[in-house]
Design a protein around this motif. Sequence first.
Motif, PDB file in Angstrom:
ATOM      1  N   LYS A 295      -3.829   0.897 -14.392  1.00 27.29           N
ATOM      2  CA  LYS A 295      -4.278   1.907 -13.429  1.00 27.29           C
ATOM      3  C   LYS A 295      -4.985   1.251 -12.240  1.00 27.29           C
ATOM      4  O   LYS A 295      -4.827   1.653 -11.089  1.00 27.29           O
ATOM      5  CB  LYS A 295      -5.216   2.884 -14.138  1.00 27.29           C
ATOM      6  CG  LYS A 295      -5.604   4.083 -13.313  1.00 27.29           C
ATOM      7  CD  LYS A 295      -6.460   5.046 -14.134  1.00 27.29           C
ATOM      8  CE  LYS A 295      -6.865   6.248 -13.294  1.00 27.29           C
ATOM      9  NZ  LYS A 295      -7.723   7.176 -14.082  1.00 27.29           N
TER      10      LYS A 295
ATOM     11  N   PRO B 120       8.330   2.802  -2.656  1.00 27.44           N
ATOM     12  CA  PRO B 120       7.557   4.034  -2.670  1.00 27.44           C
ATOM     13  C   PRO B 120       8.099   5.009  -3.713  1.00 27.44           C
ATOM     14  O   PRO B 120       8.991   4.651  -4.494  1.00 27.44           O
ATOM     15  CB  PRO B 120       7.736   4.574  -1.246  1.00 27.44           C
ATOM     16  CG  PRO B 120       9.026   3.993  -0.785  1.00 27.44           C
ATOM     17  CD  PRO B 120       9.167   2.663  -1.475  1.00 27.44           C
ATOM     18  N   MET B 121       7.598   6.212  -3.712  1.00 23.64           N
ATOM     19  CA  MET B 121       8.069   7.227  -4.640  1.00 23.64           C
ATOM     20  C   MET B 121       9.583   7.327  -4.579  1.00 23.64           C
ATOM     21  O   MET B 121      10.175   7.257  -3.518  1.00 23.64           O
ATOM     22  CB  MET B 121       7.462   8.583  -4.284  1.00 23.64           C
ATOM     23  CG  MET B 121       6.000   8.701  -4.640  1.00 23.64           C
ATOM     24  SD  MET B 121       5.745   8.774  -6.415  1.00 23.64           S
ATOM     25  CE  MET B 121       6.363  10.412  -6.758  1.00 23.64           C
TER      26      MET B 121
ATOM     27  N   SER C 259      -0.002  -5.759 -10.979  1.00 23.97           N
ATOM     28  CA  SER C 259       0.912  -5.871 -12.101  1.00 23.97           C
ATOM     29  C   SER C 259       0.888  -7.326 -12.585  1.00 23.97           C
ATOM     30  O   SER C 259       0.757  -8.256 -11.786  1.00 23.97           O
ATOM     31  CB  SER C 259       2.321  -5.489 -11.662  1.00 23.97           C
ATOM     32  OG  SER C 259       3.252  -5.698 -12.702  1.00 23.97           O
TER      33      SER C 259
ATOM     34  N   SER D  67       8.312  -3.965  -4.668  1.00 22.04           N
ATOM     35  CA  SER D  67       7.730  -2.636  -4.821  1.00 22.04           C
ATOM     36  C   SER D  67       8.484  -1.642  -3.960  1.00 22.04           C
ATOM     37  O   SER D  67       9.153  -2.011  -2.986  1.00 22.04           O
ATOM     38  CB  SER D  67       6.239  -2.628  -4.471  1.00 22.04           C
ATOM     39  OG  SER D  67       6.026  -2.752  -3.070  1.00 22.04           O
TER      40      SER D  67
ATOM     41  N   HIS E  15       2.848   2.150  -2.425  1.00 20.61           N
ATOM     42  CA  HIS E  15       3.979   1.997  -3.340  1.00 20.61           C
ATOM     43  C   HIS E  15       3.509   2.105  -4.784  1.00 20.61           C
ATOM     44  O   HIS E  15       2.531   1.469  -5.171  1.00 20.61           O
ATOM     45  CB  HIS E  15       4.659   0.645  -3.136  1.00 20.61           C
ATOM     46  CG  HIS E  15       5.466   0.562  -1.896  1.00 20.61           C
ATOM     47  ND1 HIS E  15       6.345  -0.479  -1.652  1.00 20.61           N
ATOM     48  CD2 HIS E  15       5.555   1.388  -0.821  1.00 20.61           C
ATOM     49  CE1 HIS E  15       6.933  -0.281  -0.489  1.00 20.61           C
ATOM     50  NE2 HIS E  15       6.463   0.831   0.037  1.00 20.61           N
ATOM     51  N   SER E  16       4.236   2.900  -5.556  1.00 25.37           N
ATOM     52  CA  SER E  16       3.824   3.120  -6.936  1.00 25.37           C
ATOM     53  C   SER E  16       4.806   2.554  -7.951  1.00 25.37           C
ATOM     54  O   SER E  16       4.622   2.701  -9.150  1.00 25.37           O
ATOM     55  CB  SER E  16       3.649   4.623  -7.188  1.00 25.37           C
ATOM     56  OG  SER E  16       4.840   5.311  -6.846  1.00 25.37           O
ATOM     57  N   HIS E  17       5.869   1.910  -7.447  1.00 24.15           N
ATOM     58  CA  HIS E  17       6.882   1.354  -8.339  1.00 24.15           C
ATOM     59  C   HIS E  17       6.916  -0.153  -8.160  1.00 24.15           C
ATOM     60  O   HIS E  17       6.946  -0.650  -7.037  1.00 24.15           O
ATOM     61  CB  HIS E  17       8.270   1.925  -8.002  1.00 24.15           C
ATOM     62  CG  HIS E  17       8.360   3.414  -8.100  1.00 24.15           C
ATOM     63  ND1 HIS E  17       9.212   4.042  -8.982  1.00 24.15           N
ATOM     64  CD2 HIS E  17       7.713   4.400  -7.448  1.00 24.15           C
ATOM     65  CE1 HIS E  17       9.076   5.357  -8.851  1.00 24.15           C
ATOM     66  NE2 HIS E  17       8.182   5.600  -7.925  1.00 24.15           N
TER      67      HIS E  17
ATOM     68  N   LYS F  69       0.843  -1.188   0.000  1.00 22.94           N
ATOM     69  CA  LYS F  69       0.000   0.000   0.000  1.00 22.94           C
ATOM     70  C   LYS F  69       0.887   1.250   0.000  1.00 22.94           C
ATOM     71  O   LYS F  69       1.845   1.350   0.773  1.00 22.94           O
ATOM     72  CB  LYS F  69      -0.891  -0.002   1.244  1.00 22.94           C
ATOM     73  CG  LYS F  69      -1.953   1.087   1.243  1.00 22.94           C
ATOM     74  CD  LYS F  69      -2.855   0.953   2.440  1.00 22.94           C
ATOM     75  CE  LYS F  69      -3.918   2.043   2.426  1.00 22.94           C
ATOM     76  NZ  LYS F  69      -4.819   1.951   3.602  1.00 22.94           N
TER      77      LYS F  69
ATOM     78  N   GLN G 154       5.843   1.706 -13.453  1.00 26.39           N
ATOM     79  CA  GLN G 154       4.974   2.536 -12.637  1.00 26.39           C
ATOM     80  C   GLN G 154       3.567   2.379 -13.215  1.00 26.39           C
ATOM     81  O   GLN G 154       3.405   1.778 -14.272  1.00 26.39           O
ATOM     82  CB  GLN G 154       5.430   3.985 -12.672  1.00 26.39           C
ATOM     83  CG  GLN G 154       6.780   4.198 -12.011  1.00 26.39           C
ATOM     84  CD  GLN G 154       7.231   5.647 -12.073  1.00 26.39           C
ATOM     85  OE1 GLN G 154       6.423   6.572 -12.119  1.00 26.39           O
ATOM     86  NE2 GLN G 154       8.529   5.846 -12.104  1.00 26.39           N
ATOM     87  N   LYS G 155       2.599   2.928 -12.552  1.00 28.07           N
ATOM     88  CA  LYS G 155       1.211   2.779 -13.028  1.00 28.07           C
ATOM     89  C   LYS G 155       1.108   3.176 -14.510  1.00 28.07           C
ATOM     90  O   LYS G 155       1.443   4.305 -14.885  1.00 28.07           O
ATOM     91  CB  LYS G 155       0.278   3.659 -12.208  1.00 28.07           C
ATOM     92  CG  LYS G 155      -0.042   3.089 -10.830  1.00 28.07           C
ATOM     93  CD  LYS G 155      -1.006   1.934 -10.909  1.00 28.07           C
ATOM     94  CE  LYS G 155      -1.449   1.487  -9.515  1.00 28.07           C
ATOM     95  NZ  LYS G 155      -2.311   0.304  -9.569  1.00 28.07           N
TER      96      LYS G 155
END
Lengths: 116, 112
Positions: free
Chosen positions: A71, A96-97, A75, A94, A29-31, A27, A50-51
């Motif tokens: 989106k 985070p930014m 993955s 994964s 994490h975008s990578h 939760k 990434q998304k």
Amino acid sequence: NAGVMQNPRHLVRRRGQEARLRCSPMKGHSHVYWYRQLPEEGLKFMVYLQKENIIDESGMPKERFSAEFPKEGPSILRIQQVVRGDSAAYFCASSPMMRQGGTEAFFGQGTRLTVV
Amino acid sequence: GENVEQHPSTLSVQEGDSAVIKCTYSDSASNYFPWYKQELGKRPQLIIDIRSNVGEKKDQRIAVTLNKTAKHFSLHITETQPEDSAVYFCAASKQGAQKLVFGQGTRLTINP
């Protein structure tokens, strides 16, 4: 926080079939990264997403392998027309930014693919 | 691209002794160096990491040192215990690249 979730944990496919491996990042994490580990070997980078974007696919075989991170939803690493040499553990990680100087990556339990 | 070499491939130490695993990297732009522990059949788990603006970092029995000039970094485990037995991987990455390049792994066995 459930951590990085991968499924299935074990997958058996006959030669020529398709394998679909799923990864839900932690939760926040975008990578997402996919790595392959052959028995008794290290982890080899495959792809970084990434998304809705593939950022780096320099480790992906040119044919039969593809990855996506839509989106909505997990993955997916897709292997078409599997061969015996695809048998391996596939790990998703994964992070985070991105922050300056690299960032911590946390791994899922992996999917062990066996091609028979 | 980046290349990470790890030594030794296997290491056996007596319980209570120290263990040292060494890695070298090739890309001077690398600036993040994590260490992962992987038990048989399980996921790699991050145990400690170091960034290039730091020379040493410690967490209880585990320490990591970094020599940027020589491009090598090391993992030190003191007072080893049987539960330290596992495969340890070093890795390197650089800002903007994000992907981790792993060493080949060291199988550490702690003998009681």
